[in-house]
Design a protein around this motif. Structure first.
Motif, PDB file in Angstrom:
ATOM      1  N   LEU A 188      -1.290  94.238 114.782  1.00  0.00           N
ATOM      2  CA  LEU A 188      -2.553  94.961 114.589  1.00  0.00           C
ATOM      3  C   LEU A 188      -2.991  95.486 116.646  1.00  0.00           C
ATOM      4  O   LEU A 188      -3.408  97.068 116.570  1.00  0.00           O
ATOM      5  N   GLY A 189      -2.641  94.490 117.067  1.00  0.00           N
ATOM      6  CA  GLY A 189      -2.718  94.727 118.794  1.00  0.00           C
ATOM      7  C   GLY A 189      -1.874  95.828 118.811  1.00  0.00           C
ATOM      8  O   GLY A 189      -2.014  97.328 119.691  1.00  0.00           O
ATOM      9  N   PRO A 190      -0.994  95.577 118.650  1.00  0.00           N
ATOM     10  CA  PRO A 190       0.750  96.077 119.090  1.00  0.00           C
ATOM     11  C   PRO A 190       0.011  97.903 118.993  1.00  0.00           C
ATOM     12  O   PRO A 190       0.069  98.945 119.271  1.00  0.00           O
ATOM     13  N   LEU A 191      -0.099  98.295 117.253  1.00  0.00           N
ATOM     14  CA  LEU A 191      -0.355  99.411 116.505  1.00  0.00           C
ATOM     15  C   LEU A 191      -1.217 100.167 117.588  1.00  0.00           C
ATOM     16  O   LEU A 191      -1.229 101.234 117.557  1.00  0.00           O
ATOM     17  N   GLN A 192      -2.531  99.431 117.590  1.00  0.00           N
ATOM     18  CA  GLN A 192      -3.334  99.840 118.388  1.00  0.00           C
ATOM     19  C   GLN A 192      -3.366 100.856 119.634  1.00  0.00           C
ATOM     20  O   GLN A 192      -3.322 101.725 119.396  1.00  0.00           O
ATOM     21  N   ILE A 193      -2.462  99.793 120.930  1.00  0.00           N
ATOM     22  CA  ILE A 193      -1.650 100.096 121.667  1.00  0.00           C
ATOM     23  C   ILE A 193      -0.733 101.425 121.623  1.00  0.00           C
ATOM     24  O   ILE A 193      -1.295 102.191 122.744  1.00  0.00           O
ATOM     25  N   LEU A 194       0.130 101.858 120.426  1.00  0.00           N
ATOM     26  CA  LEU A 194       0.308 102.810 120.727  1.00  0.00           C
ATOM     27  C   LEU A 194       0.250 103.211 119.799  1.00  0.00           C
ATOM     28  O   LEU A 194       0.091 105.109 120.395  1.00  0.00           O
ATOM     29  N   LEU A 195      -0.949 104.124 118.696  1.00  0.00           N
ATOM     30  CA  LEU A 195      -2.017 104.585 119.207  1.00  0.00           C
ATOM     31  C   LEU A 195      -2.882 104.897 120.390  1.00  0.00           C
ATOM     32  O   LEU A 195      -2.242 106.434 119.818  1.00  0.00           O
ATOM     33  N   LEU A 196      -3.347 104.304 120.317  1.00  0.00           N
ATOM     34  CA  LEU A 196      -3.915 105.052 121.956  1.00  0.00           C
ATOM     35  C   LEU A 196      -2.705 105.885 122.975  1.00  0.00           C
ATOM     36  O   LEU A 196      -3.595 106.506 123.634  1.00  0.00           O
ATOM     37  N   ALA A 231      -7.143  91.100 126.336  1.00  0.00           N
ATOM     38  CA  ALA A 231      -7.540  90.669 125.484  1.00  0.00           C
ATOM     39  C   ALA A 231      -7.109  89.575 124.335  1.00  0.00           C
ATOM     40  O   ALA A 231      -7.636  88.513 123.692  1.00  0.00           O
ATOM     41  N   THR A 232      -6.519  90.428 123.140  1.00  0.00           N
ATOM     42  CA  THR A 232      -6.720  90.171 121.930  1.00  0.00           C
ATOM     43  C   THR A 232      -5.255  89.284 121.736  1.00  0.00           C
ATOM     44  O   THR A 232      -5.135  87.727 120.469  1.00  0.00           O
ATOM     45  N   PRO A 233      -4.133  89.104 122.775  1.00  0.00           N
ATOM     46  CA  PRO A 233      -3.228  87.911 122.271  1.00  0.00           C
ATOM     47  C   PRO A 233      -4.157  86.420 122.867  1.00  0.00           C
ATOM     48  O   PRO A 233      -3.111  85.298 122.464  1.00  0.00           O
ATOM     49  N   LEU A 234      -5.476  86.590 123.305  1.00  0.00           N
ATOM     50  CA  LEU A 234      -5.556  84.974 123.819  1.00  0.00           C
ATOM     51  C   LEU A 234      -7.439  85.262 123.130  1.00  0.00           C
ATOM     52  O   LEU A 234      -8.018  84.774 123.309  1.00  0.00           O
ATOM     53  N   TRP A 235      -7.245  85.485 121.561  1.00  0.00           N
ATOM     54  CA  TRP A 235      -8.250  85.756 120.316  1.00  0.00           C
ATOM     55  C   TRP A 235      -8.562  84.152 120.804  1.00  0.00           C
ATOM     56  O   TRP A 235      -9.378  83.915 120.367  1.00  0.00           O
ATOM     57  N   TRP A 236      -7.871  83.731 120.671  1.00  0.00           N
ATOM     58  CA  TRP A 236      -7.687  81.659 120.408  1.00  0.00           C
ATOM     59  C   TRP A 236      -8.819  80.932 121.495  1.00  0.00           C
ATOM     60  O   TRP A 236      -9.166  79.947 121.307  1.00  0.00           O
ATOM     61  N   ALA A 237      -8.914  82.002 122.644  1.00  0.00           N
ATOM     62  CA  ALA A 237      -9.535  81.098 124.084  1.00  0.00           C
ATOM     63  C   ALA A 237     -11.005  81.511 123.963  1.00  0.00           C
ATOM     64  O   ALA A 237     -11.708  81.176 124.511  1.00  0.00           O
ATOM     65  N   PHE A 238     -11.354  82.373 122.649  1.00  0.00           N
ATOM     66  CA  PHE A 238     -12.629  82.627 123.183  1.00  0.00           C
ATOM     67  C   PHE A 238     -13.479  82.000 121.601  1.00  0.00           C
ATOM     68  O   PHE A 238     -12.659  81.567 120.875  1.00  0.00           O
ATOM     69  N   ALA A 239     -14.826  81.855 121.701  1.00  0.00           N
ATOM     70  CA  ALA A 239     -15.076  81.093 120.899  1.00  0.00           C
ATOM     71  C   ALA A 239     -15.855  82.378 119.746  1.00  0.00           C
ATOM     72  O   ALA A 239     -15.791  83.362 120.109  1.00  0.00           O
ATOM     73  N   GLY A 259     -10.031 101.615 128.075  1.00  0.00           N
ATOM     74  CA  GLY A 259     -10.383  99.981 127.739  1.00  0.00           C
ATOM     75  C   GLY A 259      -9.907  99.557 126.614  1.00  0.00           C
ATOM     76  O   GLY A 259      -9.800  98.380 126.407  1.00  0.00           O
ATOM     77  N   ASN A 260     -10.246 100.328 125.394  1.00  0.00           N
ATOM     78  CA  ASN A 260      -9.050  99.809 123.861  1.00  0.00           C
ATOM     79  C   ASN A 260      -7.896  99.147 123.975  1.00  0.00           C
ATOM     80  O   ASN A 260      -7.586  98.440 123.725  1.00  0.00           O
ATOM     81  N   VAL A 261      -7.124  99.319 125.050  1.00  0.00           N
ATOM     82  CA  VAL A 261      -5.165  99.361 125.531  1.00  0.00           C
ATOM     83  C   VAL A 261      -5.971  98.169 125.831  1.00  0.00           C
ATOM     84  O   VAL A 261      -5.213  97.301 125.754  1.00  0.00           O
ATOM     85  N   VAL A 262      -6.708  98.117 126.522  1.00  0.00           N
ATOM     86  CA  VAL A 262      -6.737  96.936 127.857  1.00  0.00           C
ATOM     87  C   VAL A 262      -7.300  95.761 126.680  1.00  0.00           C
ATOM     88  O   VAL A 262      -6.358  94.798 126.902  1.00  0.00           O
TER      89      VAL A 262
END
Length: 388
Positions: free
Chosen positions: A135-143, A105-113, A97-100
């Motif tokens: 930090l997004g790619p770093l999280q994907i790499l670690l997970l 979701a992270t690249p689209l952060w600007w589309a959220f409230a 779930g965190n990878v997803v």
């Protein structure tokens, strides 16, 4: 590949663990618990690459189902899986779930409230492109590294727990083995008695009757020779009938002897005997015999009769245009495969000769597998131990 297999297995275990927990009152009956447990055994065998033998079906009566030796293990597996499936599957869900979240979701952060913007697993809110792209790619790499290291061993641990709970104990396996050997020995004794009765009947009604007729003809010929030596035509007819009867009796006697132990095996060996069988088959048959080394005589006879019976079935019932026989040996196992491209539907319960093949093979502690779906093709696989 191992990571994906482990992830699929763990997520499936989480889902079925929750389902088991919710449906526990309904599953606490042998006829529902058994297929549920069998499905998990198959999953565990798939993950570990270990094909598992199918356990015997439950007895027909409800009392017999509760008394079945495997029922307590099936019922024990329900709470065990409810706990282990959730405990071991939940980390996999969180990781995936965190990878997803990081990947989508992270690249689209600007589309959220502002209050709904995603957070990374270290609880850092994504408020700008710098955070999203570092930090997004770093999280994907670690997970991904965590999944690579942890998913396969955790999945295998759950699969081993499953097999440990649902597998026979050593004493039960020994008892099952004794039961199988007792049953196959009884089948062999029945088959042996039937074979002896058949041989006795063939000799009594066929060969013996012909030899008696020959003796009578020779006695009449002898009497005719002594009473009226001038009647040569009558004497010649009696001798001709006696000669023809002798030839027919010898042919029948050879057929009976061939059913006891085919002389061609002693003369040409297993490969030569199978060549003769496939050549005589009414369907074009390809034969492939590997290096068999020395095979016990009893094993050769079983293979010979099994192949002969199977090809007879092919010619009579399958409507096939081609067949194949493959014989190979690996260490102390002799493998025989008979295939055809016919209409399929072979079933030992229909009296097609497969039941006889099965009895012969089981008598030598072998196995028989028949794959014959409607419409074909048909594959009969025999496995025989030849290390004794």
């Amino acid at each position: 590949m191992r990571v994906w297999r482990g992830a699929v297995y763990l997520l499936g275990s989480l889902a079925t663990g929750i389902a088991t927990l919710l449906a526990l009152p309904l599953l606490c009956f042998p006829r529902l618990a058994r297929p549920w447990a069998e499905w998990h055994r198959d999953r565990a065998g798939w993950l570990l690459g270990k094909p598992l033998a199918v356990r015997p079906a439950l007895p027909a009566t409800e009392r017999g189902a509760w008394a079945d030796a495997a029922t307590p293990r099936d019922l024990l597996w329900l709470p065990v899986h409810a706990v282990t499936g959730v405990v071991l599957g939940l980390p996999a869900l969180l990781c995936v779930g965190n990878v997803v979240v990081a990947a989508i979701a992270t690249p689209l952060w600007w589309a959220f409230a502002l209050e709904d913007r995603p957070r990374l697993f270290i609880d850092i809110p994504v408020t700008g492109w710098a955070t999203a792209l570092t930090l997004g790619p770093l999280q994907i790499l670690l997970l991904a590294a965590l999944a690579y290291l942890a998913f396969p061993p955790i999945a295998r641990a759950h699969a081993r727990i499953c097999l440990a709970v649902l597998s026979h104990s050593a004493a039960e396996a020994l008892a099952d083995r004794v039961a199988v050997l007792t049953r196959t020995r009884a089948d062999v004794l029945d088959a042996h008695g039937a074979e002896l009765r058949r041989i006795e009947r063939d000799l009594h009604d066929g060969t013996q009757a012909r030899l008696v007729a020959i003796a009578m003809r020779l006695a009449v010929a002898r009497q005719a020779l002594s009473d009226d030596p001038r009647d040569e035509q009558f004497l010649a007819g009696l001798l001709r009938d006696a000669h023809e009867g002798t030839e027919e009796a010898m042919t029948e006697l050879r057929d009976v002897i061939r059913t006891v132990y085919p002389p061609i095996l002693a003369d040409r060996g297993l490969a030569g005997a199978l060549t003769a069988v496939t050549t005589r088959c009414g369907v074009p048959t390809r034969l492939d015999v590997g290096d068999l080394d020395r095979v016990p005589a009893a094993m050769e006879a079983v293979v010979y009769f099994a192949v002969a019976e199977a090809l007879t079935n092919v010619a009579r019932h399958s409507h096939a245009t081609a067949a194949g026989v493959r014989v190979s040996r690996t260490a102390d196992r002799l493998s025989v495969g008979i295939t055809d491209n016919g209409s399929g539907g072979a079933d030992h319960r229909l009296g097609t000769g497969i039941a006889g093949i099965r009895r012969r093979v089981l008598a030598l502690d072998g196995t028989v597998d028949v794959d014959s779906p409607a419409g074909g093709p048909t594959t009969i696989t025999l496995e025989l131990p030849c290390g004794w």
